[in-house]
Design a protein around this motif. Sequence first.
Motif, PDB file in Angstrom:
ATOM      1  N   ALA A  23      41.743  43.902  50.635  1.00 37.16           N
ATOM      2  CA  ALA A  23      40.742  43.502  49.641  1.00 37.16           C
ATOM      3  C   ALA A  23      40.621  41.985  49.557  1.00 37.16           C
ATOM      4  CB  ALA A  23      41.096  44.090  48.270  1.00 37.16           C
ATOM      5  N   VAL A  24      41.747  41.307  49.542  1.00 38.39           N
ATOM      6  CA  VAL A  24      41.733  39.842  49.457  1.00 38.39           C
ATOM      7  C   VAL A  24      41.105  39.252  50.714  1.00 38.39           C
ATOM      8  CG1 VAL A  24      43.195  37.789  49.404  1.00 38.39           C
ATOM      9  CG2 VAL A  24      43.665  39.694  47.850  1.00 38.39           C
ATOM     10  N   GLU A  25      41.522  39.728  51.875  1.00 41.38           N
ATOM     11  CA  GLU A  25      40.975  39.210  53.126  1.00 41.38           C
ATOM     12  C   GLU A  25      39.476  39.480  53.220  1.00 41.38           C
ATOM     13  OE1 GLU A  25      42.670  38.016  56.238  1.00 41.38           O
ATOM     14  OE2 GLU A  25      44.678  38.882  56.086  1.00 41.38           O
ATOM     15  N   TYR A  26      39.058  40.666  52.776  1.00 47.86           N
ATOM     16  CA  TYR A  26      37.637  41.006  52.841  1.00 47.86           C
ATOM     17  C   TYR A  26      36.811  40.076  51.950  1.00 47.86           C
ATOM     18  CZ  TYR A  26      33.225  43.385  52.400  1.00 47.86           C
ATOM     19  OH  TYR A  26      31.892  43.654  52.391  1.00 47.86           O
ATOM     20  N   ARG A  83      34.816  42.777  45.695  1.00 47.94           N
ATOM     21  CA  ARG A  83      34.281  41.783  44.762  1.00 47.94           C
ATOM     22  C   ARG A  83      34.546  42.209  43.320  1.00 47.94           C
ATOM     23  NH1 ARG A  83      28.534  41.836  47.554  1.00 47.94           N
ATOM     24  NH2 ARG A  83      29.171  44.003  47.466  1.00 47.94           N
ATOM     25  N   CYS A  84      34.505  43.505  43.078  1.00 46.25           N
ATOM     26  CA  CYS A  84      34.837  44.034  41.750  1.00 46.25           C
ATOM     27  C   CYS A  84      36.286  43.712  41.417  1.00 46.25           C
ATOM     28  CB  CYS A  84      34.592  45.539  41.729  1.00 46.25           C
ATOM     29  SG  CYS A  84      35.100  46.358  40.205  1.00 46.25           S
ATOM     30  N   ILE A  90      35.419  40.331  26.390  1.00 42.16           N
ATOM     31  CA  ILE A  90      36.009  40.933  27.595  1.00 42.16           C
ATOM     32  C   ILE A  90      35.359  42.273  27.918  1.00 42.16           C
ATOM     33  CG2 ILE A  90      38.150  41.782  28.643  1.00 42.16           C
ATOM     34  CD1 ILE A  90      38.096  38.745  28.203  1.00 42.16           C
ATOM     35  N   GLU A  91      35.089  43.067  26.901  1.00 40.55           N
ATOM     36  CA  GLU A  91      34.507  44.394  27.123  1.00 40.55           C
ATOM     37  C   GLU A  91      33.141  44.291  27.807  1.00 40.55           C
ATOM     38  OE1 GLU A  91      33.047  47.980  24.306  1.00 40.55           O
ATOM     39  OE2 GLU A  91      35.089  47.263  23.963  1.00 40.55           O
ATOM     40  N   THR A  92      32.313  43.364  27.363  1.00 46.23           N
ATOM     41  CA  THR A  92      31.003  43.174  27.991  1.00 46.23           C
ATOM     42  C   THR A  92      31.167  42.674  29.422  1.00 46.23           C
ATOM     43  OG1 THR A  92      30.001  42.681  25.859  1.00 46.23           O
ATOM     44  CG2 THR A  92      28.775  41.986  27.802  1.00 46.23           C
ATOM     45  N   ALA A  93      32.136  41.794  29.652  1.00 47.71           N
ATOM     46  CA  ALA A  93      32.405  41.303  31.007  1.00 47.71           C
ATOM     47  C   ALA A  93      32.799  42.467  31.918  1.00 47.71           C
ATOM     48  CB  ALA A  93      33.509  40.252  30.974  1.00 47.71           C
ATOM     49  N   GLU A  94      33.648  43.362  31.428  1.00 43.86           N
ATOM     50  CA  GLU A  94      34.068  44.520  32.219  1.00 43.86           C
ATOM     51  C   GLU A  94      32.882  45.433  32.526  1.00 43.86           C
ATOM     52  OE1 GLU A  94      38.665  44.919  30.637  1.00 43.86           O
ATOM     53  OE2 GLU A  94      37.070  45.910  29.510  1.00 43.86           O
ATOM     54  N   GLU A  95      32.024  45.658  31.531  1.00 42.34           N
ATOM     55  CA  GLU A  95      30.839  46.491  31.751  1.00 42.34           C
ATOM     56  C   GLU A  95      29.903  45.850  32.765  1.00 42.34           C
ATOM     57  OE1 GLU A  95      29.011  47.276  27.962  1.00 42.34           O
ATOM     58  OE2 GLU A  95      30.823  48.232  27.183  1.00 42.34           O
ATOM     59  N   TYR A  96      29.780  44.537  32.693  1.00 41.85           N
ATOM     60  CA  TYR A  96      28.923  43.811  33.628  1.00 41.85           C
ATOM     61  C   TYR A  96      29.441  43.984  35.058  1.00 41.85           C
ATOM     62  CZ  TYR A  96      26.035  40.088  35.538  1.00 41.85           C
ATOM     63  OH  TYR A  96      25.126  39.375  36.270  1.00 41.85           O
ATOM     64  N   ILE A  97      30.737  43.853  35.243  1.00 43.50           N
ATOM     65  CA  ILE A  97      31.335  44.038  36.571  1.00 43.50           C
ATOM     66  C   ILE A  97      31.082  45.458  37.061  1.00 43.50           C
ATOM     67  CG2 ILE A  97      33.504  44.165  37.874  1.00 43.50           C
ATOM     68  CD1 ILE A  97      34.577  41.965  35.956  1.00 43.50           C
ATOM     69  N   ASP A  98      31.305  46.432  36.177  1.00 46.83           N
ATOM     70  CA  ASP A  98      31.140  47.835  36.556  1.00 46.83           C
ATOM     71  C   ASP A  98      29.709  48.172  36.962  1.00 46.83           C
ATOM     72  OD1 ASP A  98      33.809  48.255  36.108  1.00 46.83           O
ATOM     73  OD2 ASP A  98      33.534  49.125  34.109  1.00 46.83           O
ATOM     74  N   THR A  99      28.732  47.481  36.366  1.00 44.19           N
ATOM     75  CA  THR A  99      27.339  47.751  36.745  1.00 44.19           C
ATOM     76  C   THR A  99      26.928  46.980  37.991  1.00 44.19           C
ATOM     77  OG1 THR A  99      26.505  46.047  35.242  1.00 44.19           O
ATOM     78  CG2 THR A  99      26.598  48.298  34.397  1.00 44.19           C
ATOM     79  N   ALA A 100      27.613  45.879  38.290  1.00 43.14           N
ATOM     80  CA  ALA A 100      27.256  45.060  39.451  1.00 43.14           C
ATOM     81  C   ALA A 100      27.851  45.594  40.751  1.00 43.14           C
ATOM     82  CB  ALA A 100      27.698  43.612  39.235  1.00 43.14           C
ATOM     83  N   TYR A 101      29.065  46.181  40.675  1.00 41.12           N
ATOM     84  CA  TYR A 101      29.771  46.599  41.897  1.00 41.12           C
ATOM     85  C   TYR A 101      30.501  47.914  41.656  1.00 41.12           C
ATOM     86  CZ  TYR A 101      29.162  41.651  42.912  1.00 41.12           C
ATOM     87  OH  TYR A 101      28.628  40.411  43.097  1.00 41.12           O
ATOM     88  N   ASN A 132      24.349  35.805  44.648  1.00 39.68           N
ATOM     89  CA  ASN A 132      24.469  36.833  43.610  1.00 39.68           C
ATOM     90  C   ASN A 132      25.912  36.969  43.142  1.00 39.68           C
ATOM     91  OD1 ASN A 132      21.737  37.407  43.615  1.00 39.68           O
ATOM     92  ND2 ASN A 132      21.938  39.114  45.024  1.00 39.68           N
ATOM     93  N   PHE A 133      26.851  36.923  44.093  1.00 42.06           N
ATOM     94  CA  PHE A 133      28.249  37.034  43.691  1.00 42.06           C
ATOM     95  C   PHE A 133      28.639  35.872  42.800  1.00 42.06           C
ATOM     96  CE2 PHE A 133      32.729  35.997  44.213  1.00 42.06           C
ATOM     97  CZ  PHE A 133      33.286  37.163  43.720  1.00 42.06           C
ATOM     98  N   TYR A 134      28.249  34.664  43.174  1.00 43.17           N
ATOM     99  CA  TYR A 134      28.577  33.481  42.363  1.00 43.17           C
ATOM    100  C   TYR A 134      27.930  33.578  40.981  1.00 43.17           C
ATOM    101  CZ  TYR A 134      30.266  31.405  46.707  1.00 43.17           C
ATOM    102  OH  TYR A 134      30.949  31.150  47.873  1.00 43.17           O
ATOM    103  N   GLU A 135      26.693  34.043  40.932  1.00 42.45           N
ATOM    104  CA  GLU A 135      26.021  34.220  39.636  1.00 42.45           C
ATOM    105  C   GLU A 135      26.760  35.263  38.792  1.00 42.45           C
ATOM    106  OE1 GLU A 135      21.942  35.187  40.396  1.00 42.45           O
ATOM    107  OE2 GLU A 135      21.532  33.228  41.290  1.00 42.45           O
TER     108      GLU A 135
END
Length: 132
Positions: A35-38, A113-114, A96-107, A79-82
Amino acid sequence: MVKSTVRFPEAVMDCVEEMVEEGVFSNKSEFQRFAVEYVLSEIEDYEPEMVDFDELQKEVFQHQPVSNRGEMSPEINENFYENAARVRQFAIRGDIETAEEYIDTAYPVTDPRCLLLDDLLESYRQHDTEDE
């Protein structure tokens, strides 16, 4: 090699353990190294050093086209940087909860990247816990 401890949400580790059981990865550490290398190979000019990286990448992304760094459009990185900036904004504001939801919807949960963005939140989660 350098030893590093990483904390993942339980749902992520469930997916990782499933891939280990299916034989995609020999153990959880191999998945974490992959995952890190990817992620590094996708966001930087980095050549993965992991043995059998290309074969693992094909196995993990067998149902999705695998992008090559040379063919990757600038929008993917942008997009990843954004997304990373948005996640950090939520975290800095203590949401934090909104950040987690944002990640879950993006990836998807298995997307490296998630995992990277979720790891970004870890220090804010610890800070948030200390404030309580």
